[in-house]
Every structure is written in structure tokens, then in C-alpha cells.
Motif scaffolding. Structure first.
Motif, PDB file in Angstrom:
ATOM      1  N   LEU A 227       0.820  -1.202   0.000  1.00 55.81           N
ATOM      2  CA  LEU A 227       0.000   0.000   0.000  1.00 55.81           C
ATOM      3  C   LEU A 227       0.857   1.257   0.000  1.00 55.81           C
ATOM      4  O   LEU A 227       0.479   2.273  -0.594  1.00 55.81           O
ATOM      5  N   HIS A 228       2.029   1.187   0.625  1.00 52.20           N
ATOM      6  CA  HIS A 228       2.884   2.370   0.685  1.00 52.20           C
ATOM      7  C   HIS A 228       3.358   2.773  -0.714  1.00 52.20           C
ATOM      8  O   HIS A 228       3.361   3.960  -1.065  1.00 52.20           O
ATOM      9  N   HIS A 229       3.754   1.811  -1.534  1.00 54.93           N
ATOM     10  CA  HIS A 229       4.181   2.119  -2.897  1.00 54.93           C
ATOM     11  C   HIS A 229       3.022   2.681  -3.726  1.00 54.93           C
ATOM     12  O   HIS A 229       3.222   3.577  -4.562  1.00 54.93           O
ATOM     13  N   ALA A 230       1.826   2.181  -3.511  1.00 57.38           N
ATOM     14  CA  ALA A 230       0.666   2.696  -4.242  1.00 57.38           C
ATOM     15  C   ALA A 230       0.368   4.141  -3.843  1.00 57.38           C
ATOM     16  O   ALA A 230       0.069   4.983  -4.703  1.00 57.38           O
ATOM     17  N   ARG A 231       0.473   4.451  -2.563  1.00 64.89           N
ATOM     18  CA  ARG A 231       0.225   5.825  -2.124  1.00 64.89           C
ATOM     19  C   ARG A 231       1.307   6.775  -2.632  1.00 64.89           C
ATOM     20  O   ARG A 231       1.023   7.923  -2.995  1.00 64.89           O
ATOM     21  N   LEU A 232       2.559   6.304  -2.673  1.00 68.90           N
ATOM     22  CA  LEU A 232       3.624   7.135  -3.220  1.00 68.90           C
ATOM     23  C   LEU A 232       3.373   7.435  -4.692  1.00 68.90           C
ATOM     24  O   LEU A 232       3.513   8.569  -5.151  1.00 68.90           O
ATOM     25  N   PHE A 233       2.982   6.410  -5.454  1.00 69.13           N
ATOM     26  CA  PHE A 233       2.707   6.595  -6.878  1.00 69.13           C
ATOM     27  C   PHE A 233       1.546   7.570  -7.082  1.00 69.13           C
ATOM     28  O   PHE A 233       1.603   8.442  -7.961  1.00 69.13           O
ATOM     29  N   ALA A 234       0.491   7.437  -6.273  1.00 66.10           N
ATOM     30  CA  ALA A 234      -0.656   8.339  -6.403  1.00 66.10           C
ATOM     31  C   ALA A 234      -0.282   9.777  -6.039  1.00 66.10           C
ATOM     32  O   ALA A 234      -0.738  10.729  -6.685  1.00 66.10           O
ATOM     33  N   SER A 235       0.560   9.950  -5.035  1.00 70.50           N
ATOM     34  CA  SER A 235       0.969  11.306  -4.666  1.00 70.50           C
ATOM     35  C   SER A 235       1.838  11.944  -5.737  1.00 70.50           C
ATOM     36  O   SER A 235       1.803  13.161  -5.939  1.00 70.50           O
ATOM     37  N   TYR A 236       2.614  11.142  -6.454  1.00 76.55           N
ATOM     38  CA  TYR A 236       3.477  11.682  -7.505  1.00 76.55           C
ATOM     39  C   TYR A 236       2.664  12.153  -8.705  1.00 76.55           C
ATOM     40  O   TYR A 236       2.888  13.245  -9.233  1.00 76.55           O
ATOM     41  N   ILE A 237       1.716  11.328  -9.149  1.00 75.72           N
ATOM     42  CA  ILE A 237       0.937  11.731 -10.319  1.00 75.72           C
ATOM     43  C   ILE A 237      -0.053  12.838  -9.964  1.00 75.72           C
ATOM     44  O   ILE A 237      -0.514  13.561 -10.857  1.00 75.72           O
ATOM     45  N   ALA A 238      -0.370  12.998  -8.661  1.00 76.70           N
ATOM     46  CA  ALA A 238      -1.252  14.098  -8.256  1.00 76.70           C
ATOM     47  C   ALA A 238      -0.562  15.449  -8.390  1.00 76.70           C
ATOM     48  O   ALA A 238      -1.231  16.489  -8.392  1.00 76.70           O
ATOM     49  N   ARG A 239       0.773  15.461  -8.503  1.00 74.46           N
ATOM     50  CA  ARG A 239       1.492  16.714  -8.702  1.00 74.46           C
ATOM     51  C   ARG A 239       1.448  17.174 -10.158  1.00 74.46           C
ATOM     52  O   ARG A 239       1.851  18.295 -10.458  1.00 74.46           O
ATOM     53  N   ILE A 240       0.993  16.307 -11.060  1.00 70.94           N
ATOM     54  CA  ILE A 240       0.977  16.633 -12.486  1.00 70.94           C
ATOM     55  C   ILE A 240      -0.418  17.016 -12.944  1.00 70.94           C
ATOM     56  O   ILE A 240      -0.586  17.955 -13.725  1.00 70.94           O
ATOM     57  N   ALA A 241      -1.431  16.316 -12.486  1.00 71.84           N
ATOM     58  CA  ALA A 241      -2.811  16.559 -12.928  1.00 71.84           C
ATOM     59  C   ALA A 241      -3.705  16.742 -11.718  1.00 71.84           C
ATOM     60  O   ALA A 241      -3.482  16.129 -10.665  1.00 71.84           O
ATOM     61  N   SER A 310      -3.904  22.291 -10.300  1.00 74.20           N
ATOM     62  CA  SER A 310      -5.227  22.928 -10.350  1.00 74.20           C
ATOM     63  C   SER A 310      -5.594  23.188 -11.805  1.00 74.20           C
ATOM     64  O   SER A 310      -4.752  23.074 -12.700  1.00 74.20           O
ATOM     65  N   VAL A 311      -6.853  23.550 -12.033  1.00 74.61           N
ATOM     66  CA  VAL A 311      -7.347  23.864 -13.374  1.00 74.61           C
ATOM     67  C   VAL A 311      -7.268  25.381 -13.555  1.00 74.61           C
ATOM     68  O   VAL A 311      -7.882  26.139 -12.796  1.00 74.61           O
ATOM     69  N   HIS A 312      -6.494  25.815 -14.556  1.00 78.19           N
ATOM     70  CA  HIS A 312      -6.325  27.238 -14.825  1.00 78.19           C
ATOM     71  C   HIS A 312      -7.320  27.647 -15.916  1.00 78.19           C
ATOM     72  O   HIS A 312      -7.234  27.173 -17.057  1.00 78.19           O
ATOM     73  N   LEU A 313      -8.257  28.520 -15.560  1.00 79.83           N
ATOM     74  CA  LEU A 313      -9.294  28.979 -16.475  1.00 79.83           C
ATOM     75  C   LEU A 313      -9.022  30.412 -16.915  1.00 79.83           C
ATOM     76  O   LEU A 313      -8.425  31.210 -16.167  1.00 79.83           O
ATOM     77  N   VAL A 314      -9.470  30.734 -18.123  1.00 81.33           N
ATOM     78  CA  VAL A 314      -9.379  32.087 -18.660  1.00 81.33           C
ATOM     79  C   VAL A 314     -10.735  32.439 -19.261  1.00 81.33           C
ATOM     80  O   VAL A 314     -11.411  31.577 -19.847  1.00 81.33           O
ATOM     81  N   ASN A 315     -11.134  33.664 -19.107  1.00 79.33           N
ATOM     82  CA  ASN A 315     -12.424  34.129 -19.609  1.00 79.33           C
ATOM     83  C   ASN A 315     -12.408  34.115 -21.131  1.00 79.33           C
ATOM     84  O   ASN A 315     -11.549  34.733 -21.771  1.00 79.33           O
ATOM     85  N   ALA A 316     -13.375  33.399 -21.743  1.00 76.25           N
ATOM     86  CA  ALA A 316     -13.423  33.285 -23.202  1.00 76.25           C
ATOM     87  C   ALA A 316     -14.137  34.454 -23.855  1.00 76.25           C
ATOM     88  O   ALA A 316     -13.984  34.657 -25.069  1.00 76.25           O
ATOM     89  N   SER A 317     -14.894  35.227 -23.095  1.00 75.52           N
ATOM     90  CA  SER A 317     -15.620  36.372 -23.659  1.00 75.52           C
ATOM     91  C   SER A 317     -15.526  37.551 -22.711  1.00 75.52           C
ATOM     92  O   SER A 317     -16.533  37.980 -22.123  1.00 75.52           O
ATOM     93  N   ASP A 330      -8.092  30.033 -10.827  1.00 76.62           N
ATOM     94  CA  ASP A 330      -7.578  28.683 -10.577  1.00 76.62           C
ATOM     95  C   ASP A 330      -8.597  27.905  -9.755  1.00 76.62           C
ATOM     96  O   ASP A 330      -9.055  28.393  -8.710  1.00 76.62           O
ATOM     97  N   ILE A 331      -8.936  26.727 -10.243  1.00 78.54           N
ATOM     98  CA  ILE A 331      -9.897  25.869  -9.550  1.00 78.54           C
ATOM     99  C   ILE A 331      -9.145  24.641  -9.054  1.00 78.54           C
ATOM    100  O   ILE A 331      -8.582  23.879  -9.853  1.00 78.54           O
ATOM    101  N   TYR A 332      -9.142  24.433  -7.760  1.00 80.06           N
ATOM    102  CA  TYR A 332      -8.466  23.284  -7.170  1.00 80.06           C
ATOM    103  C   TYR A 332      -9.403  22.074  -7.162  1.00 80.06           C
ATOM    104  O   TYR A 332     -10.637  22.230  -7.190  1.00 80.06           O
ATOM    105  N   PRO A 333      -8.846  20.879  -7.141  1.00 81.57           N
ATOM    106  CA  PRO A 333      -9.698  19.676  -7.257  1.00 81.57           C
ATOM    107  C   PRO A 333     -10.814  19.606  -6.221  1.00 81.57           C
ATOM    108  O   PRO A 333     -11.944  19.215  -6.545  1.00 81.57           O
ATOM    109  N   ASP A 334     -10.517  19.981  -4.971  1.00 83.37           N
ATOM    110  CA  ASP A 334     -11.559  19.902  -3.933  1.00 83.37           C
ATOM    111  C   ASP A 334     -12.722  20.837  -4.253  1.00 83.37           C
ATOM    112  O   ASP A 334     -13.898  20.468  -4.084  1.00 83.37           O
TER     113      ASP A 334
END
Length: 587
Positions: A227-241, A310-317, A330-334
């Protein structure tokens, strides 16, 4: 006067060759004793009286078994000191108190103890599965006589699967699984995971502990031993998306007497179902304090500028007089998952259209732009390069044919010039989805004005931006004639077999893109043509989109740091295992 006494040292002739020697229990010289005792046969004797000494090596990972209890497996280079140490430990005659009848055999041969003086390697063919060691040993005979000989000992390398590799080829040996998912309503499965695949392909340290990978409808399943390796992997990819991570567990079996249980852990990583360059509708009910966190962009038409933590948004109009700092959020996942229903995808990047710029007029907002530029340089967001501008464009397909032009206010004012080609969404001639009509009527603010078009990005390097096709469709059977089925059952059987082949093909290609194909060895056969084509398409897109290249470079740097952290953790765990293994050997 000093009287010197003559030497009274007694010498006797050797009973075999007559050489004068000091008296000993055998009354023989060292040469005759060495000819009578063959230490090479004693040293080459294996445990239990076998005629050869074995050294176990894993065929897949090429590690050697360092202890007899099969708990310690380590890498060793050919003719290295580590491998020489392992070979010396495998010789029973050199081990005091060793098992397998070595001491009894020495007593029968008239040898009480053997001491190692020197050891060196003898070159052997790498594929011969043999290791030769030249030893210089000193043996103590029963009467207190010492003899010294140099002899060669040959060890045989035998294949033996290590516990880690054995778990990979055995069902239900994993203890934790990371379920990476991105569920989009437009059916573009895994399109938002391309950046993750490219980042994982360039970082082998992060995917080191992945036992296997299975594709699913909306993502992938990564299996781990702990489980420790799985949590490490999940924390790493959470820094990208941007994603939501949740851990659950399932009871497989339990032992009431010993109070132990076997649990299977599931780490679910739900990636925000938005992709770069998506055109979305942010509902007006989204507020900065009540969930969603869109701020000034609530009730507006927005573009997804970037996807990181986070999701970076820009006004389209945006309005011409709007400050530039109020056009980004900026919209954070939570916050996104709290107000998920208030975000609706209107168009994806597959609906992008080419436009030609006819006129650019930068809006007069120098004060606010200078302030925002200082903020952008301070926090490293990169938004300081944008500026609002009123742009007149024409469709590339209509350029020179009709007089119809489109006007819009865009954030790309500092990047566009007369004659540039840009990609955008045509809102005049496009057919809106049926479920988006109600959202357009009820989600926007009263002051919102629908633009003619929305400009997304400028095309550089000539040609359009090729979007990487990640669909799981293969046209290999296109030019072949299908055999006629004799019955409906045979048709169903053929369809099932074809689905299995397509699924296997998809798995191989996805694993190769993420770099798992190269780690699996020669057993995994990957279609080089398909893999090369997809890599060339992705590299071509990176050349035409420098912002995407920067995001990939940032993701690579993050995963490199994560790989260093995982390597340090593995080194600490190896030290603990080695210390426990050495304690067990001493016992």
C-alpha cells in the motif's frame, strides 16, 4: 671469554623423498604432503556431498540470491567484489560450522581447518553459466602440520525466480491497486491522460514498483505489492494533474485465532474531467465562497488554459474594459468536486477551427496590465504575457471567398498580429449540443454576451495543430477479406476473439507509451510501427505547441524528484532487510 654453544636443532629426512626437515607428526616435507592432500576436491565439494556448487540467479531481474532463506536478492556485476563475496560464502569448506556435512568430510580427509589466504577471478565465457575462482588456502592437518595450495573452484549458476518476479506471474498477489480514471461525457476516453503517459515513459524510477497495468474504459489500473508504494505513486501523479485521491480497503480473509487479516487496498485517483483547450460553461451559481471557487468567472464562458495541480481557467468572452487580473482563475480539485455539476463542457479541442487574423486592436488597460504583470512575474504563473484585444478574424476556409468576418475580444492580444493563423471555436456556424441549450439560457449572467468566436491559441511553425489520436481503433484488418461465418455462434465467437485481440493490442500500445514495454523484457512484443507513429505525432504536437512542451518538461522534473524520493525509500528498506537477513544468518 664467551663460549658459544653449537646448535642442537634436530633434523630428520623425509620418509618419502629424504629431504632434511624439521620433525612433524607425518615426518614428511611440505611437497610430499601437498601431493597427498588434494584441497581442490575438498573445496569443490558442494553441500550435501554434491559434485558442484550452485549460485542462484533470477532469470528476469538478473539478481543473485544472497542468503539461503531466499529473502535477500541483490544485483552484482560480473567479476565484482560483491559477487566474489557471494561465491566464497557458497563454498562449504570455507565456512565454519556450515551445514551439509562439510566438517565431517574434512575430518575424514585428515584436515582440521582451512584458512583463506587470497582469492581472484578466472575469466569464463559470459553465457557459459559458470563462475571460476582461484583460491590460495592454508590447511591445518591433524598433526598440526600446515600446507598451502592454490586451486581453482568452479561454481554453476542456476536459474531461480525471486519472490518479486514470482508475484508478478502469480494471480492475486497484489495488495494495492491505483485506479486512475478520467470520466468525460464526450466519450474521449484517456485523452486527458496523454501528458501523464509521456511523463511516466521518461521516468523509470517512478514505475519501478508497478507489478502490472490493465486498461479500463476511462483509464488504467496500476497494481502494487504494498500500500505504501501505491500511495507514493498516487501522490506523484497528483502533482501533475488535478485529481481526487481516495483510499478504500476490502477484507479478503481473516484468522481469528492469530488476529490477522488479508486486505486488498484500492487507491482511486479521479482526474478532473477537463482537458486543455476545452470550452466550458461555468454556472452563475458557482461562487468563490459557496463551492466551486470560480470567482469572477462564475456565469461566464471559459477556456481551460492549463492543467497542473489545479485547473487554470481564462475568460473566453471578456469585456473590453475588464481588468486583465479578473479574466483568470484557478480551480483546485476539492473545489471542483464540490461544485462539479456547475461545470459543463461545451466543446472539446476536436472542434477547433482555423481562423486568419485581419485586425488586432489592444484594449487600453495599461495600469491593470502592469500590475498584473508584476504579480505574474512574482508567482511564476506565466499569465503576464496575455493582454485583452479586440480582434477581427475570418475563417480560413472562407478567406478570399466571402466578406463575412467575425469579431471577438480575446486574451491573446500580445501574441497575435495581422495575417496570423489561430485555432478557435466558431460559435456562429457550430451546432450546439442539445443538453447545452438549457445551460446557455440559465447559467450565464444577465450581462453576458455570446461572442462570434473564441480564439484558443496561435499556430506556430506552419500547418495546423495535430491532435494526438488516443482512440483504441486499429485498421489492420481493413484490406483483408473476412471469412464467411457458417452460423451465428461462429460469428459471436469471431467477434469475441477480435475484441480480445484489440484489447491486447491496446494494452501493449499504452504500456509501451508509458515505458512499461521496455521494462518487461523480451517477452513483451510491441508493435513498433504503431508506437513510432504515435510518438512522432506527439512530438509533432510538442513542436507546434510550446506551452504543452513546457508542461511536459515541468511534469518530468516533478517525476524526477519523485523518483529520487522513491529511491531513497527503497535504499532505507533494503538496509533494514539486509540487517535482518544478516542477523538471521548469524543465528
Amino acid at each position: 671469554m664467551v663460549v658459544v654453544q653449537p646448535s642442537t636443532l634436530l633434523q630428520i629426512p623425509c620418509c618419502l623423498c629424504g629431504t632434511p626437515i624439521t620433525p612433524n607428526a607425518a615426518n614428511q616435507c611440505s611437497t610430499c604432503l601437498a601431493s597427498q592432500f588434494d584441497l581442490a576436491s575438498i573445496l569443490s565439494r558442494g553441500p550435501g556431498g554434491s559434485h558442484h556448487i550452485e549460485v542462484h540467479q533470477c532469470r528476469r531481474c538478473r539478481r543473485y540470491e544472497m542468503a539461503e532463506n531466499a529473502k535477500r536478492w541483490e544485483y552484482a556485476d560480473p567479476e565484482s567484489p560483491e559477487l566474489l563475496r557471494l561465491c566464497l560464502k557458497r563454498i562449504p569448506a570455507l565456512q565454519q560450522g556450515s551445514k551439509g556435512g562439510a566438517e565431517q568430510h574434512l575430518q575424514q580427509a585428515g584436515v582440521s581447518k582451512i584458512h583463506l589466504v587470497d582469492a581472484s577471478w578466472v575469466w569464463t565465457e559470459p553465457h557459459s553459466m559458470r563462475l571460476k575462482v582461484r583460491l590460495t588456502v592454508r590447511a591445518e592437518l591433524a598433526g598440526g602440520v600446515n600446507i598451502q595450495q592454490r586451486c581453482a573452484v568452479e561454481l554453476v549458476v542456476q536459474w531461480k525466480q525471486c519472490p518479486e518476479c514470482n508475484r508478478e506471474f502469480t494471480n492475486r498477489t497484489w495488495h494495492a491497486v491505483v485506479q486512475l480514471r478520467q470520466k468525460r461525457s464526450d466519450g474521449a476516453s484517456r485523452r486527458g491522460l496523454v501528458l501523464l503517459e509521456a511523463a511516466l515513459a521518461k521516468n523509470p524510477d517512478v514505475r519501478r514498483h508497478v507489478l502490472s497495468v490493465d486498461p479500463s474504459r476511462h483509464g488504467f489500473d496500476f497494481y502494487f505489492l504494498s500500500l505504501h508504494h501505491a500511495r507514493l505513486f498516487a501522490s506523484y501523479i497528483a502533482r501533475i494533474a488535478p485529481m481526487r485521491v481516495k483510499t478504500t480497503q476490502k477484507l479478503v480473509s481473516t484468522d481469528v485465532k492469530s488476529n490477522t487479516a488479508n486486505l486488498k487496498h484500492t487507491v482511486t485517483c479521479d482526474v478532473v474531467p477537463l482537458c486543455r483547450d476545452d470550452l466550458i460553461i461555468v454556472d452563475k451559481r458557482v461562487s468563490s465562497g459557496g463551492g466551486g471557487g470560480a470567482g469572477y468567472l462564475s456565469g461566464q464562458l471559459c477556456l481551460v488554459d492549463r492543467m497542473s495541480t489545479s485547473v487554470h481557467l481564462v475568460n473566453a468572452s471578456p469585456a473590453r474594459s475588464a481588468p486583465i487580473d479578473q479574466c483568470f482563475a484557478d480551480i483546485y480539485p476539492d473545489n471542483y468536486w464540490r461544485g462539479e455539476k456547475h461545470y459543463r463542457v461545451l466543446f472539446s479541442s476536436t472542434r477547433l477551427t482555423k481562423f486568419v487574423v485581419l485586425d488586432v486592436e489592444v484594449c487600453d488597460s495599461s495600469d491593470s496590465h502592469s500590475n498584473w504583470e508584476e504579480k505574474g512575474k512574482h508567482n511564476g504563473s506565466g499569465i503576464s504575457k496575455y493582454a485583452l484585444a479586440d480582434v477581427e478574424v475570418v475563417r480560413e476556409s472562407d478567406f478570399g471567398k466571402t466578406d463575412e468576418t467575425l469579431r471577438t475580444v480575446t486574451h491573446l492580444g500580445n501574441l497575435l498580429q495581422y495575417g496570423d493563423t489561430v485555432l478557435g471555436y466558431d460559435l456562429v456556424s457550430s451546432v450546439l449540443p442539445s443538453d447545452a441549450e438549457w445551460a446557455i439560457e440559465n447559467s450565464f449572467r444577465n450581462s453576458f454576451v455570446m461572442p462570434d468566436c473564441v480564439l484558443v491559441k496561435k499556430i506556430t511553425g506552419g500547418g495546423g495543430a495535430d491532435i494526438l489520436d488516443t482512440s483504441d481503433k486499429y485498421d489492420e484488418e481493413k484490406g483483408k477479406k473476412k471469412p464467411k461465418a457458417k452460423s451465428s455462434s461462429s460469428k459471436r465467437r469471431e467477434r469475441r476473439e477480435k475484441r480480445k485481440e484489440n484489447k491486447a493490442k491496446s494494452l501493449e500500445d499504452h504500456m509501451a507509451r508509458m515505458g512499461f514495454g521496455s521494462d518487461a523484457g523480451d517477452d513483451t512484443e510491441v508493435d513498433d510501427a504503431v508506437l513510432k507513429k504515435e510518438r512522432e505525432a506527439f512530438e509533432k504536437e510538442l513542436e507546434k505547441d510550446p506551452e504543452l512542451a513546457q508542461e511536459l518538461e515541468a511534469a518530468n522534473e516533478i517525476l524526477k524528484e519523485s523518483g529520487v524520493e522513491m529511491t531513497k525509500y527503497d535504499a532505507e528498506e533494503a538496509k533494514k532487510d539486509n540487517s535482518s537477513g544478516e542477523d538471521g544468518d548469524e543465528e
